[in-house]
Design a protein around this motif. Sequence first.
Motif, PDB file in Angstrom:
ATOM      1  N   SER A  96       0.896  -1.144  -0.013  1.00  0.00           N
ATOM      2  CA  SER A  96       0.062  -0.057  -0.153  1.00  0.00           C
ATOM      3  C   SER A  96       0.716   1.255  -0.068  1.00  0.00           C
ATOM      4  O   SER A  96       2.113   1.092   0.550  1.00  0.00           O
ATOM      5  N   TYR A  97       0.536   2.230  -0.805  1.00  0.00           N
ATOM      6  CA  TYR A  97       1.092   3.430  -0.902  1.00  0.00           C
ATOM      7  C   TYR A  97       0.340   4.697  -1.192  1.00  0.00           C
ATOM      8  O   TYR A  97      -0.829   4.515  -1.662  1.00  0.00           O
ATOM      9  N   ARG A  98       0.967   5.805  -1.020  1.00  0.00           N
ATOM     10  CA  ARG A  98       0.248   6.958  -1.287  1.00  0.00           C
ATOM     11  C   ARG A  98       1.358   7.951  -1.902  1.00  0.00           C
ATOM     12  O   ARG A  98       2.249   7.998  -1.685  1.00  0.00           O
ATOM     13  N   MET A  99       0.770   8.801  -3.003  1.00  0.00           N
ATOM     14  CA  MET A  99       1.599   9.562  -3.791  1.00  0.00           C
ATOM     15  C   MET A  99       1.046  11.132  -4.057  1.00  0.00           C
ATOM     16  O   MET A  99      -0.183  11.035  -3.974  1.00  0.00           O
ATOM     17  N   LEU A 100       1.849  11.953  -4.017  1.00  0.00           N
ATOM     18  CA  LEU A 100       1.400  13.396  -4.421  1.00  0.00           C
ATOM     19  C   LEU A 100       2.409  13.896  -5.527  1.00  0.00           C
ATOM     20  O   LEU A 100       3.555  13.611  -5.813  1.00  0.00           O
ATOM     21  N   PHE A 101       1.444  14.514  -6.807  1.00  0.00           N
ATOM     22  CA  PHE A 101       2.093  15.005  -7.885  1.00  0.00           C
ATOM     23  C   PHE A 101       1.548  16.569  -7.891  1.00  0.00           C
ATOM     24  O   PHE A 101       0.622  17.024  -7.872  1.00  0.00           O
ATOM     25  N   VAL A 102       3.154  17.137  -7.934  1.00  0.00           N
ATOM     26  CA  VAL A 102       2.825  18.518  -7.629  1.00  0.00           C
ATOM     27  C   VAL A 102       3.312  19.406  -9.098  1.00  0.00           C
ATOM     28  O   VAL A 102       4.402  18.936  -9.624  1.00  0.00           O
ATOM     29  N   ASP A 103       2.724  20.240  -9.392  1.00  0.00           N
ATOM     30  CA  ASP A 103       3.147  21.123 -10.563  1.00  0.00           C
ATOM     31  C   ASP A 103       4.380  21.605 -10.563  1.00  0.00           C
ATOM     32  O   ASP A 103       4.759  22.341  -9.496  1.00  0.00           O
ATOM     33  N   THR A 104       5.199  21.464 -11.706  1.00  0.00           N
ATOM     34  CA  THR A 104       6.395  21.978 -11.530  1.00  0.00           C
ATOM     35  C   THR A 104       6.417  23.640 -11.738  1.00  0.00           C
ATOM     36  O   THR A 104       7.347  24.005 -10.827  1.00  0.00           O
ATOM     37  N   GLY A 127      15.685  33.585  -3.875  1.00  0.00           N
ATOM     38  CA  GLY A 127      15.821  35.045  -3.996  1.00  0.00           C
ATOM     39  C   GLY A 127      16.176  35.012  -5.540  1.00  0.00           C
ATOM     40  O   GLY A 127      16.550  36.344  -5.843  1.00  0.00           O
ATOM     41  N   ILE A 128      16.347  33.994  -6.334  1.00  0.00           N
ATOM     42  CA  ILE A 128      16.659  33.986  -7.540  1.00  0.00           C
ATOM     43  C   ILE A 128      15.526  34.087  -8.534  1.00  0.00           C
ATOM     44  O   ILE A 128      14.605  32.964  -8.440  1.00  0.00           O
ATOM     45  N   ASP A 129      15.015  34.806  -9.360  1.00  0.00           N
ATOM     46  CA  ASP A 129      13.859  35.133 -10.082  1.00  0.00           C
ATOM     47  C   ASP A 129      13.970  34.074 -11.367  1.00  0.00           C
ATOM     48  O   ASP A 129      13.062  33.910 -12.040  1.00  0.00           O
ATOM     49  N   SER A 130      15.276  34.063 -11.971  1.00  0.00           N
ATOM     50  CA  SER A 130      15.485  33.426 -13.257  1.00  0.00           C
ATOM     51  C   SER A 130      15.082  31.752 -13.456  1.00  0.00           C
ATOM     52  O   SER A 130      15.422  31.127 -14.375  1.00  0.00           O
ATOM     53  N   ILE A 131      15.366  31.233 -12.134  1.00  0.00           N
ATOM     54  CA  ILE A 131      15.245  29.699 -12.430  1.00  0.00           C
ATOM     55  C   ILE A 131      14.011  29.203 -12.562  1.00  0.00           C
ATOM     56  O   ILE A 131      12.873  29.705 -12.468  1.00  0.00           O
ATOM     57  N   ASP A 132      13.730  28.021 -13.259  1.00  0.00           N
ATOM     58  CA  ASP A 132      12.696  27.395 -13.646  1.00  0.00           C
ATOM     59  C   ASP A 132      12.304  26.491 -12.536  1.00  0.00           C
ATOM     60  O   ASP A 132      11.599  26.704 -11.651  1.00  0.00           O
ATOM     61  N   TYR A 133      13.041  25.381 -12.254  1.00  0.00           N
ATOM     62  CA  TYR A 133      13.024  24.509 -11.147  1.00  0.00           C
ATOM     63  C   TYR A 133      14.237  23.690 -11.002  1.00  0.00           C
ATOM     64  O   TYR A 133      15.009  23.523 -12.133  1.00  0.00           O
ATOM     65  N   SER A 134      14.630  23.323  -9.647  1.00  0.00           N
ATOM     66  CA  SER A 134      15.701  22.413  -9.633  1.00  0.00           C
ATOM     67  C   SER A 134      14.992  21.126  -8.971  1.00  0.00           C
ATOM     68  O   SER A 134      14.359  21.005  -8.362  1.00  0.00           O
ATOM     69  N   PRO A 135      15.755  20.024  -9.596  1.00  0.00           N
ATOM     70  CA  PRO A 135      15.328  18.680  -9.094  1.00  0.00           C
ATOM     71  C   PRO A 135      15.816  18.286  -7.755  1.00  0.00           C
ATOM     72  O   PRO A 135      16.892  18.873  -7.170  1.00  0.00           O
ATOM     73  N   PHE A 136      14.996  17.327  -7.233  1.00  0.00           N
ATOM     74  CA  PHE A 136      15.619  16.655  -5.815  1.00  0.00           C
ATOM     75  C   PHE A 136      16.948  16.098  -5.959  1.00  0.00           C
ATOM     76  O   PHE A 136      17.300  15.369  -7.188  1.00  0.00           O
ATOM     77  N   THR A 137      17.706  16.212  -5.024  1.00  0.00           N
ATOM     78  CA  THR A 137      18.883  15.448  -4.936  1.00  0.00           C
ATOM     79  C   THR A 137      18.862  14.148  -4.223  1.00  0.00           C
ATOM     80  O   THR A 137      19.654  13.545  -4.608  1.00  0.00           O
ATOM     81  N   ASN A 138      17.934  14.137  -3.206  1.00  0.00           N
ATOM     82  CA  ASN A 138      17.852  13.039  -2.752  1.00  0.00           C
ATOM     83  C   ASN A 138      16.477  12.324  -3.050  1.00  0.00           C
ATOM     84  O   ASN A 138      15.475  12.629  -2.801  1.00  0.00           O
ATOM     85  N   ARG A 139      16.636  11.091  -3.788  1.00  0.00           N
ATOM     86  CA  ARG A 139      15.358  10.551  -4.081  1.00  0.00           C
ATOM     87  C   ARG A 139      14.763   9.509  -3.369  1.00  0.00           C
ATOM     88  O   ARG A 139      14.012   8.665  -3.593  1.00  0.00           O
ATOM     89  N   TYR A 140      15.409   9.151  -1.982  1.00  0.00           N
ATOM     90  CA  TYR A 140      14.852   8.185  -1.157  1.00  0.00           C
ATOM     91  C   TYR A 140      15.143   8.638   0.245  1.00  0.00           C
ATOM     92  O   TYR A 140      16.326   9.050   0.693  1.00  0.00           O
TER      93      TYR A 140
END
Length: 267
Positions: free
Chosen positions: A83-91, A103-116
């Motif tokens: 059994s598991y639960r997931m959330l999907f959040v808009d980038t 405080g940086i306005d120009s970034i798009d998004y940065s990925p998770f560095t820790n996946r577990y």
Amino acid sequence: MKQDKAVFFKQSKALPFVEMRQASRSNACYQGHTHDEFSFGVIDTGIADYNNLNQHNRIGQGDTVTINPGDIHSCNPTVGDWSYRMLFVDTGWVGELQAEISGIDSIDYSPFTNRYLRSQQAYGHFDLLFTNLLLESNALSAEALLIEYMQQHWLTKDLEKSAPTHIHRVKEMIADQLDVNHSLTDLAQESGLSRFHLLRTFKQTYGLSPHAFQLDERIKSAKTLLKSGYSIIDTSIALGFADQSHLQRNFKKRLAVTPKQYQSFFV
């Protein structure tokens, strides 16, 4: 492929940019696939093998997984049910939050560095957040909990920017023309590489072959069209599938439900 015994998808009314998924006593298995959104979730019961790009983990009750947009991944029970639960959040929302924090306005998004994560504190925080979203509490409370949770997963390494520019052009070409069945020669010409080097470099960069990436993008777009009321046959035509059964077969491989079952949660 077996189907979840009890599974639901639900879009949060408090936070429309968040989609929830819960599976109870599931024995479904998934092929490697990706999501457009940031996704994270917890294992409530059972044991599963979690593969994310080149990382492989055996995970169990209380463990948390975090998945970046575009990361090829799979998570399947080892024996019996889980059994598991997931959330999907808009980038876009995640990118805006990161900009506020940095405080940086120009970034798009940065990925998770820790996946577990193996943390009871993280599990408890997720449980509180998921319950809040499920009960459709007010937006202020829900977003405050989500921001607090996201800050535990501060993201610094931008994998997308490290991809070779010519490979990025091929990725964008496929994503922007999902109804087109590109030839390998066309994609190689776009990248300026030989067909061999294109296949090798694309898979090294994104974890999928160009064809598998195209198929995965089509499935993600199919979710959007189905939620908006498109028929299964119109969805298959719009996204370049050979026929309706081609869409159904590949949709179920990735979500463990048929397009009709998925659509029934939203329409």
